[in-house]
Design a protein around this motif. Structure first.
Motif, mmCIF file in Angstrom:
data_model
loop_
_atom_site.group_PDB
_atom_site.id
_atom_site.type_symbol
_atom_site.label_atom_id
_atom_site.label_comp_id
_atom_site.label_asym_id
_atom_site.label_seq_id
_atom_site.Cartn_x
_atom_site.Cartn_y
_atom_site.Cartn_z
ATOM 1 N N VAL B 234 56.952 47.548 33.019
ATOM 2 C CA VAL B 234 56.165 46.297 32.991
ATOM 3 C C VAL B 234 55.920 45.821 34.430
ATOM 4 C CG1 VAL B 234 56.179 43.872 32.266
ATOM 5 C CG2 VAL B 234 56.961 45.637 30.701
ATOM 6 N N GLU B 235 56.943 45.973 35.289
ATOM 7 C CA GLU B 235 56.786 45.591 36.696
ATOM 8 C C GLU B 235 55.662 46.423 37.343
ATOM 9 O OE1 GLU B 235 60.025 44.939 40.100
ATOM 10 O OE2 GLU B 235 60.894 45.104 38.114
ATOM 11 N N GLY B 236 55.654 47.728 37.049
ATOM 12 C CA GLY B 236 54.607 48.616 37.573
ATOM 13 C C GLY B 236 53.235 48.176 37.098
ATOM 14 N N MET B 237 53.185 47.750 35.826
ATOM 15 C CA MET B 237 51.918 47.279 35.248
ATOM 16 C C MET B 237 51.444 46.012 35.989
ATOM 17 S SD MET B 237 51.339 46.083 31.330
ATOM 18 C CE MET B 237 51.947 47.540 30.547
ATOM 19 N N ILE B 238 52.407 45.122 36.260
ATOM 20 C CA ILE B 238 52.045 43.878 36.962
ATOM 21 C C ILE B 238 51.609 44.197 38.400
ATOM 22 C CG2 ILE B 238 52.907 41.626 37.759
ATOM 23 C CD1 ILE B 238 54.822 41.657 35.339
ATOM 24 N N TYR B 239 52.328 45.107 39.073
ATOM 25 C CA TYR B 239 51.916 45.527 40.427
ATOM 26 C C TYR B 239 50.459 45.987 40.397
ATOM 27 C CZ TYR B 239 56.828 46.036 42.081
ATOM 28 O OH TYR B 239 58.123 45.840 42.437
ATOM 29 N N GLY B 240 50.149 46.848 39.416
ATOM 30 C CA GLY B 240 48.804 47.424 39.300
ATOM 31 C C GLY B 240 47.757 46.347 39.076
ATOM 32 N N ALA B 241 48.070 45.393 38.175
ATOM 33 C CA ALA B 241 47.095 44.342 37.850
ATOM 34 C C ALA B 241 46.864 43.428 39.056
ATOM 35 C CB ALA B 241 47.586 43.533 36.661
ATOM 36 N N ILE B 242 47.957 43.020 39.735
ATOM 37 C CA ILE B 242 47.801 42.135 40.903
ATOM 38 C C ILE B 242 47.028 42.870 42.009
ATOM 39 C CG2 ILE B 242 49.035 40.879 42.737
ATOM 40 C CD1 ILE B 242 51.264 40.308 40.730
ATOM 41 N N SER B 243 47.386 44.130 42.242
ATOM 42 C CA SER B 243 46.701 44.916 43.287
ATOM 43 C C SER B 243 45.217 45.039 42.978
ATOM 44 C CB SER B 243 47.302 46.314 43.386
ATOM 45 O OG SER B 243 48.677 46.244 43.528
ATOM 46 N N ALA B 244 44.893 45.262 41.696
ATOM 47 C CA ALA B 244 43.490 45.411 41.307
ATOM 48 C C ALA B 244 42.722 44.115 41.561
ATOM 49 C CB ALA B 244 43.402 45.799 39.835
ATOM 50 N N LEU B 245 43.330 42.987 41.187
ATOM 51 C CA LEU B 245 42.650 41.703 41.394
ATOM 52 C C LEU B 245 42.448 41.443 42.882
ATOM 53 C CD1 LEU B 245 44.444 39.523 38.683
ATOM 54 C CD2 LEU B 245 42.158 40.515 38.576
ATOM 55 N N LEU B 246 43.472 41.781 43.660
ATOM 56 C CA LEU B 246 43.398 41.604 45.120
ATOM 57 C C LEU B 246 42.261 42.458 45.693
ATOM 58 C CD1 LEU B 246 45.232 40.064 47.187
ATOM 59 C CD2 LEU B 246 46.322 42.250 47.647
ATOM 60 N N THR B 247 42.195 43.706 45.231
ATOM 61 C CA THR B 247 41.166 44.632 45.724
ATOM 62 C C THR B 247 39.772 44.134 45.356
ATOM 63 O OG1 THR B 247 42.725 46.411 45.342
ATOM 64 C CG2 THR B 247 40.448 47.062 45.670
ATOM 65 N N LEU B 248 39.612 43.705 44.095
ATOM 66 C CA LEU B 248 38.299 43.225 43.641
ATOM 67 C C LEU B 248 37.865 42.010 44.443
ATOM 68 C CD1 LEU B 248 38.809 43.612 39.784
ATOM 69 C CD2 LEU B 248 37.236 44.937 41.204
ATOM 70 N N PHE B 249 38.847 41.162 44.792
ATOM 71 C CA PHE B 249 38.542 39.968 45.576
ATOM 72 C C PHE B 249 38.129 40.358 47.000
ATOM 73 C CE2 PHE B 249 39.926 36.504 48.378
ATOM 74 C CZ PHE B 249 39.136 35.478 47.868
ATOM 75 N N VAL B 250 38.843 41.315 47.596
ATOM 76 C CA VAL B 250 38.552 41.746 48.974
ATOM 77 C C VAL B 250 37.163 42.390 49.064
ATOM 78 C CG1 VAL B 250 39.251 43.406 50.771
ATOM 79 C CG2 VAL B 250 40.966 41.969 49.683
ATOM 80 N N PHE B 251 36.739 43.061 47.995
ATOM 81 C CA PHE B 251 35.427 43.720 48.012
ATOM 82 C C PHE B 251 34.267 42.717 48.090
ATOM 83 C CE2 PHE B 251 37.048 47.930 46.435
ATOM 84 C CZ PHE B 251 36.551 48.640 47.508
ATOM 85 N N LEU B 252 34.496 41.477 47.657
ATOM 86 C CA LEU B 252 33.402 40.489 47.686
ATOM 87 C C LEU B 252 32.894 40.251 49.111
ATOM 88 C CD1 LEU B 252 34.485 37.884 44.976
ATOM 89 C CD2 LEU B 252 32.384 39.223 44.991
ATOM 90 N N PRO B 253 33.760 39.797 50.046
ATOM 91 C CA PRO B 253 33.242 39.598 51.418
ATOM 92 C C PRO B 253 32.839 40.908 52.104
ATOM 93 C CG PRO B 253 35.615 39.224 51.350
ATOM 94 C CD PRO B 253 35.171 39.376 49.941
ATOM 95 N N VAL B 254 33.578 42.003 51.802
ATOM 96 C CA VAL B 254 33.275 43.281 52.473
ATOM 97 C C VAL B 254 31.865 43.759 52.107
ATOM 98 C CG1 VAL B 254 33.920 45.735 52.603
ATOM 99 C CG2 VAL B 254 35.697 44.000 52.679
ATOM 100 N N THR B 255 31.562 43.756 50.804
ATOM 101 C CA THR B 255 30.231 44.244 50.381
ATOM 102 C C THR B 255 29.133 43.252 50.799
ATOM 103 O OG1 THR B 255 30.577 43.262 48.203
ATOM 104 C CG2 THR B 255 31.043 45.604 48.415
ATOM 105 N N TYR B 256 29.480 41.962 50.830
ATOM 106 C CA TYR B 256 28.505 40.953 51.253
ATOM 107 C C TYR B 256 28.125 41.201 52.713
ATOM 108 C CZ TYR B 256 26.395 36.443 52.235
ATOM 109 O OH TYR B 256 25.506 35.465 52.611
ATOM 110 N N TYR B 257 29.137 41.470 53.523
ATOM 111 C CA TYR B 257 28.929 41.696 54.954
ATOM 112 C C TYR B 257 28.126 42.975 55.194
ATOM 113 C CZ TYR B 257 30.114 42.418 59.876
ATOM 114 O OH TYR B 257 30.052 42.632 61.222
ATOM 115 N N LEU B 258 28.418 44.018 54.413
ATOM 116 C CA LEU B 258 27.768 45.320 54.627
ATOM 117 C C LEU B 258 26.476 45.491 53.817
ATOM 118 C CD1 LEU B 258 30.917 47.657 54.502
ATOM 119 C CD2 LEU B 258 29.634 47.005 56.527
ATOM 120 N N GLY B 259 26.175 44.510 52.959
ATOM 121 C CA GLY B 259 25.049 44.636 52.017
ATOM 122 C C GLY B 259 23.714 44.958 52.671
ATOM 123 N N SER B 260 23.267 44.108 53.635
ATOM 124 C CA SER B 260 21.936 44.321 54.220
ATOM 125 C C SER B 260 21.922 45.587 55.067
ATOM 126 C CB SER B 260 21.526 43.094 55.042
ATOM 127 O OG SER B 260 22.520 42.815 55.980
#
Lengths: 226, 307
Positions: B234-260
């Motif tokens: 269950v801990e591994g599952m939570i690690y995975g879910a938190i990491s995924a949310l963190l990654t998805l959040f980080v992609f917002l500014p990164v793709t925005y910056y690199l978009g044009s």
């Protein structure tokens, strides 16, 4: 009844640490096993806990050969035995309360039982006020009392105490021995290994002496001799 | 009892995660890097596909018909071409349109335009502009056009010229470049995915290695394998879910910056692509994170349960 029937243990490197040991331990007995380091005491107890497998012979717990048990049955079997070790073996990230509760959860006990029994057992070993402390916040004597609380909470048939006073000062040693005697008086079989002559003499019960893997003396009068 | 156990295991996992927060945080960060690599691969593949699609769209073959070819015959060939699974699109260019295009193309060349005037009639026949689905399929289409399938209703050959042979070398080279790029992309993706999985697995294994004494104690007090393994999984599952949310959040500014920038260079705005495919990308990242966490924990604990 526990019966070691010509039990031997030889490791892969060829060391024979237990050599054709035959012992019978009756219910409610208090048995001390003494011997020098490497005499085979701890290996004998590990085999009784199904942690190690004998290379020859069988160990019976009642009518069951414990090394023929299936994996799940071994877990149930272990719940019949309470264990106390020199190095305490507590769960470091759990509080005193949680350490004791874990043993009950593992045995499938209900939340209601846990809520009523854990405080009671902690009071018995005089740790009522340390229930929410972590093991690293307890003294050596307190840690060992906590290990005892965990060992007795499921009311096991047998308590195995492997050098339980090895890391303790004389006052704590005395306290632990008194608790073990009390547990035995209440009807639980106690198997104790120790180097401490004073403990053996004070208990005055059966003493099995081991040397080089063999039982060299089985003394009902409680004398310590190496 | 099952529900009680699930409740206890989940509670234990959350409490463990919080009490060993430094170790948990480092595991989450390593898993986030892994998932960031996964996400980057998703975007890289989208950019690669965009570039390759653009290149592919620039490749075509033209079929020039004789001036005597009847429109119905040309349209019939067009229809049979459209029936081929290899053909992406077919554009019909009439004689008049071909002349208009010619004039436009040679607007600055007065001499050519004058010569055309002097001819008096339209010297250009109709044409078909064919795009295949894959560049390797042009050869098949060219052969189809050489066969009896491309004859007029009277059985005469009305095709004047197919420019495939003229462009064959370029098309073949381009096909090889495209398939090599796709293959390299796939190999790089697989390598990075495998490396990321190994790194994550080792991180989780290290986290569980710290608890190996604890696992042995749990076994000694009679806990079943499932009960010992549960909180770690269950801990591994939570690690995975938190990491995924963190990654998805980080992609917002990164793709925005690199978009044009990515739009100018590769013809695909990464930010628009991210928002447009947010749910499918989220599902892949979240699914990968949870899967990695659960499987790594399961395998790592298994090692210490063999008492």
């Amino acid at each position: 009844m526990i019966y070691f029937d010509k039990v031997s243990k030889t490791y892969k490197n060829g060391d024979k640490v237990v050599d054709a040991v035959t012992i019978t331990i009756e219910p409610r007995e208090f048995v001390s096993i003494v011997g020098h380091s490497g005499a085979g005491k701890t290996t004998l107890l590990k085999m009784l806990l199904a942690e190690e497998h004998p290379t020859e012979g069988c160990i019976y717990f009642g009518s069951e050969n414990i090394h023929e048990l299936r994996k799940d049955d071994k877990n149930s079997f272990r719940r019949k035995i309470g264990t106390i070790f020199q190095d305490f073996r507590l769960l470091p990230h759990k509080t005193a309360y949680e350490n004791v509760a874990f043993a009950m959860e593992a045995a499938g006990r209900s939340d209601e039982d846990i809520a009523s029994d854990v405080p009671h057992v902690l009071e018995l070993v005089d740790l009522g006020d340390k229930a929410w402390n972590f093991p690293h916040e307890l003294s050596g004597g307190e840690k060992q009392r906590l290990a005892i609380a965990r060992a007795i909470v499921n009311q096991p048939d047998v308590i195995i105490a492997d050098e339980p006073t090895g890391n303790l000062d004389p006052i704590n040693t005395f306290e632990i021995v008194q608790i073990l005697r009390k547990i035995n008086e209440l009807g639980t079989t106690v198997i104790l290994t120790t180097h401490n002559k004073g403990i053996i003499d004070s208990i005055g019960k059966r003493v099995i002496t081991m040397d080089k893997g063999k039982v060299v003396r089985d003394d009902k009068t409680g004398k310590f001799s190496l | 009892m099952l529900i009680v156990n699930i409740k206890r295991i989940t509670k234990s996992a959350i409490v463990n995660l919080w009490r060993s927060r430094v170790v948990s945080l480092s595991s989450i960060l390593v898993m986030s890097i892994t998932l960031f690599v996964f996400g980057t691969l998703i975007f890289s593949n989208a950019l690669l596909e965009s570039v390759l699609t653009q290149i592919k769209s620039k490749v075509d073959i033209n079929v020039y018909f004789s001036t005597t070819a009847v429109e119905e015959d040309v349209l019939a060939i067009k229809q049979s071409l459209e029936g081929l699974s290899e053909v992406g699109s077919v554009e019909y260019i009439s004689s008049e349109q071909a002349l208009e295009n010619f004039k436009l193309r040679h607007g600055d060349d007065q001499l050519t335009l004058q010569a055309l005037e002097e001819l008096g009639n339209n010297p250009l026949g109709p044409a078909l502009n064919i795009q295949a689905k894959e560049t390797q399929q042009y050869e098949f289409i060219a052969k189809f056009l050489e066969s009896d399938n491309a004859l007029s209703s009277e059985g005469t050959d009305i095709i004047d010229k197919v420019n495939y042979n003229q462009n064959k070398i370029v098309i073949d080279r381009l096909s090889k470049i495209i398939s090599a790029t796709e293959r390299i992309g796939l190999i790089v993706t697989l390598l990075l995915v495998i490396m990321s999985i190994i790194i994550t697995f080792n991180t989780i294994r290290l986290t569980i290695y710290i608890s190996k004494e604890e696992i042995a104690v749990m076994r000694l007090v009679g806990a079943s394998n499932k009960y010992v393994r549960g909180p770690f999984v269950v801990e591994g599952m939570i690690y995975g879910a938190i990491s995924a949310l963190l990654t998805l959040f980080v992609f917002l500014p990164v793709t925005y910056y690199l978009g044009s920038f990515s739009e100018k260079l590769f013809g695909l705005n990464m930010f628009s692509h991210y928002l447009g495919n947010f749910w499918s990308i989220s599902l892949i990242i979240l699914g990968s994170g949870i899967f990695l966490g659960v499987v790594s924990s399961y395998l790592a604990v298994r090692k210490y349960l063999k008492v």
